[in-house]
Design a protein around this motif. Sequence first.
Motif, PDB file in Angstrom:
ATOM      1  N   PRO A 125       0.829  -1.213   0.000  1.00  0.00           N
ATOM      2  CA  PRO A 125       0.000   0.000   0.000  1.00  0.00           C
ATOM      3  C   PRO A 125       0.858   1.256   0.000  1.00  0.00           C
ATOM      4  N   GLY A 126       0.367   2.288  -0.690  1.00  0.00           N
ATOM      5  CA  GLY A 126       1.068   3.567  -0.708  1.00  0.00           C
ATOM      6  C   GLY A 126       0.612   4.482   0.400  1.00  0.00           C
ATOM      7  N   THR A 127      -0.614   4.265   0.888  1.00  0.00           N
ATOM      8  CA  THR A 127      -1.153   5.000   2.023  1.00  0.00           C
ATOM      9  C   THR A 127      -1.885   3.989   2.902  1.00  0.00           C
ATOM     10  N   ASN A 128      -2.442   4.453   4.020  1.00  0.00           N
ATOM     11  CA  ASN A 128      -3.167   3.532   4.909  1.00  0.00           C
ATOM     12  C   ASN A 128      -4.674   3.678   4.780  1.00  0.00           C
ATOM     13  N   PHE A 129      -5.126   4.120   3.591  1.00  0.00           N
ATOM     14  CA  PHE A 129      -6.562   4.299   3.402  1.00  0.00           C
ATOM     15  C   PHE A 129      -6.962   4.136   1.936  1.00  0.00           C
ATOM     16  N   VAL A 130      -8.265   3.940   1.748  1.00  0.00           N
ATOM     17  CA  VAL A 130      -8.894   3.882   0.428  1.00  0.00           C
ATOM     18  C   VAL A 130     -10.002   4.926   0.408  1.00  0.00           C
ATOM     19  N   VAL A 168      12.533  27.803  -3.559  1.00  0.00           N
ATOM     20  CA  VAL A 168      11.756  27.042  -2.576  1.00  0.00           C
ATOM     21  C   VAL A 168      12.684  26.287  -1.627  1.00  0.00           C
ATOM     22  N   LYS A 169      12.114  25.890  -0.485  1.00  0.00           N
ATOM     23  CA  LYS A 169      12.888  25.179   0.538  1.00  0.00           C
ATOM     24  C   LYS A 169      12.771  23.666   0.335  1.00  0.00           C
ATOM     25  N   LEU A 170      13.925  22.998   0.478  1.00  0.00           N
ATOM     26  CA  LEU A 170      13.997  21.538   0.372  1.00  0.00           C
ATOM     27  C   LEU A 170      14.605  20.968   1.644  1.00  0.00           C
ATOM     28  N   VAL A 171      14.358  19.663   1.877  1.00  0.00           N
ATOM     29  CA  VAL A 171      15.076  18.947   2.936  1.00  0.00           C
ATOM     30  C   VAL A 171      15.663  17.679   2.333  1.00  0.00           C
ATOM     31  N   ASN A 172      16.882  17.343   2.767  1.00  0.00           N
ATOM     32  CA  ASN A 172      17.482  16.096   2.292  1.00  0.00           C
ATOM     33  C   ASN A 172      17.151  14.971   3.266  1.00  0.00           C
ATOM     34  N   TYR A 173      17.712  13.792   3.033  1.00  0.00           N
ATOM     35  CA  TYR A 173      17.339  12.631   3.839  1.00  0.00           C
ATOM     36  C   TYR A 173      18.057  12.563   5.180  1.00  0.00           C
ATOM     37  N   ASN A 174      18.855  13.596   5.453  1.00  0.00           N
ATOM     38  CA  ASN A 174      19.388  13.779   6.809  1.00  0.00           C
ATOM     39  C   ASN A 174      18.599  14.845   7.550  1.00  0.00           C
ATOM     40  N   ASP A 175      17.470  15.261   6.926  1.00  0.00           N
ATOM     41  CA  ASP A 175      16.569  16.277   7.491  1.00  0.00           C
ATOM     42  C   ASP A 175      17.251  17.640   7.615  1.00  0.00           C
ATOM     43  N   THR A 176      18.174  17.921   6.685  1.00  0.00           N
ATOM     44  CA  THR A 176      18.834  19.225   6.631  1.00  0.00           C
ATOM     45  C   THR A 176      18.115  20.088   5.603  1.00  0.00           C
ATOM     46  N   GLU A 177      17.859  21.340   5.947  1.00  0.00           N
ATOM     47  CA  GLU A 177      17.077  22.227   5.083  1.00  0.00           C
ATOM     48  C   GLU A 177      17.983  23.041   4.166  1.00  0.00           C
ATOM     49  N   PHE A 178      17.531  23.218   2.905  1.00  0.00           N
ATOM     50  CA  PHE A 178      18.268  24.001   1.923  1.00  0.00           C
ATOM     51  C   PHE A 178      17.280  24.871   1.136  1.00  0.00           C
ATOM     52  N   ALA A 179      17.744  26.035   0.703  1.00  0.00           N
ATOM     53  CA  ALA A 179      17.050  26.782  -0.353  1.00  0.00           C
ATOM     54  C   ALA A 179      17.588  26.247  -1.674  1.00  0.00           C
ATOM     55  N   ASP A 210      11.038   9.118   5.970  1.00  0.00           N
ATOM     56  CA  ASP A 210      11.269   7.682   6.178  1.00  0.00           C
ATOM     57  C   ASP A 210      10.703   6.839   5.039  1.00  0.00           C
ATOM     58  N   LYS A 211       9.494   7.155   4.623  1.00  0.00           N
ATOM     59  CA  LYS A 211       8.848   6.356   3.581  1.00  0.00           C
ATOM     60  C   LYS A 211       9.608   6.453   2.255  1.00  0.00           C
ATOM     61  N   SER A 212       9.995   7.675   1.895  1.00  0.00           N
ATOM     62  CA  SER A 212      10.719   7.859   0.639  1.00  0.00           C
ATOM     63  C   SER A 212      12.110   7.240   0.702  1.00  0.00           C
ATOM     64  N   LYS A 213      12.763   7.390   1.852  1.00  0.00           N
ATOM     65  CA  LYS A 213      14.099   6.810   2.014  1.00  0.00           C
ATOM     66  C   LYS A 213      14.042   5.291   1.903  1.00  0.00           C
ATOM     67  N   LYS A 214      12.997   4.701   2.481  1.00  0.00           N
ATOM     68  CA  LYS A 214      12.813   3.248   2.394  1.00  0.00           C
ATOM     69  C   LYS A 214      12.626   2.814   0.947  1.00  0.00           C
ATOM     70  N   MET A 215      11.839   3.595   0.196  1.00  0.00           N
ATOM     71  CA  MET A 215      11.605   3.289  -1.219  1.00  0.00           C
ATOM     72  C   MET A 215      12.913   3.365  -2.001  1.00  0.00           C
ATOM     73  N   MET A 216      13.697   4.392  -1.741  1.00  0.00           N
ATOM     74  CA  MET A 216      14.986   4.542  -2.421  1.00  0.00           C
ATOM     75  C   MET A 216      15.914   3.372  -2.086  1.00  0.00           C
ATOM     76  N   ASN A 217      16.005   3.041  -0.813  1.00  0.00           N
ATOM     77  CA  ASN A 217      16.909   1.965  -0.385  1.00  0.00           C
ATOM     78  C   ASN A 217      16.483   0.612  -0.938  1.00  0.00           C
ATOM     79  N   SER A 218      15.180   0.392  -1.033  1.00  0.00           N
ATOM     80  CA  SER A 218      14.695  -0.900  -1.532  1.00  0.00           C
ATOM     81  C   SER A 218      15.102  -1.132  -2.983  1.00  0.00           C
TER      82      SER A 218
END
Length: 466
Positions: free
Chosen positions: A31-36, A335-346, A398-406
Amino acid sequence: MLILISFFSCKKDSSKNAINYAYIGGEIINPGTNFVVLSKGETILDTIKLDGRNRFLYKIDNLQEGIYKFRHAGEYQMILLEQKDSILFRLNTLDFDGSLVFTGQGDKKNNYLINDFLANEKEEKYIVKLCQLNPIEYQKHIDSLKNVKTKIFETFKEKYETSTLFKKIAQLNIDYSYYSNKEVYPFFRYDKNKADILKSLPDDFYDYRKDINYNDAFLSNYYNYNTFLRHNFSNLSLKRHNVHSNQEAFNRNSLCYNLDRLKLIDSLVTNVTIKNHLLYHFTINYLSNGKSQKKNNAILKSFLNKSNDEDDKKQVTSYTKSLNNLRKGLKLPNVKLVNYNDTEFAINSLINKPTVVSFWSHDYYDHFKDSHNKINELKEKYPEIEFIIINTDGCGLDKSKKMMNSHRFDITNEYQFKSSEKGIAVFAIHPITKAIIIDGNKKIMNSNANIFSVHFENQLLGVINK
């Protein structure tokens, strides 16, 4: 699934006096989400949570028999529900439509409909090849395809008891698929002079049009009907456009043609739902390929004068404004972004050389895989280019990082928007395949590129050699 089936049986036994209901339940793998989300027409009936096993069960009281839509993680499919139906489905999000199987009371008709849907998807690829035939030969082939579907339908009716509603919908499937095949013929032909193609058609090629209801409320949210209408209005507008166009080679992105199409919809469609869907669809498609602020504003003005859906008007106005702010030569919005270490960047702080910004979402699994593989190839070929890849979902790192790692994809230069809603709006992300090419001075070179386009590598060479 056995537990759900047992539950269905108990519930039906205890509800013998109630006939105006139906049950829908299912199990979703990966599942991509926990609902339908379940809806009927334009109305969302409920958001149904999955349990710990990724299953759900839902009873619809006061059932309105007909086509319902269930949506999960950006994908959706239709289901036919009639009184006392107790339908279970099982699907894997990695192959949403192809893995979908129904069981329970009402399963046969829905398995027939999903198989018909999948057959039509395969047929669409075949149709492109058939369209290179002359009109007479093409007619023979699509008549044959229709006859095969009709025989399958007749066999099904002989084998199973079927309702009047199911038979109506199944026949409409066959008819509107056939009509769509007729309407796409001039567009799928490789000849650039569409006026000559239209002149070559037999006089009776579009005879069925005289019986088409452009305001069929029963079909207003039905996939095959809406697909046909899009093809039909594109074709009718082509004929109107040819009357005052001097160009031999047809350009589907010409402002004149697209304005003609919106006018035609406005003149023939009075059903509010159908009209608004068509106006929105064609306007967004034009804008997503538009490069001129003047032309974007012209199509927006036409749309606003014809649509009466206030939400659509706000969305399209905002989308147009964002596109106009992404014109060639302008600086990329910071725009503001965050990487997978939760560091913020413009985002502009990350751009020090020619750069491509691309996007992905969990809702489009094939694009996620294919785009990352393609970008890995491009990185090898063009080390002069930086690639910034942004997940648009806003569902947490977490969800996106898991997808990348998989998939063993490198998370270097991978980000999420700090605010997904703002990022999607500012970068006008429609469709998800869009990419933005920026030069070393943080100026936009192309805000509507596509990494899979045959022209993309030439565009990269252009920014490298600038």
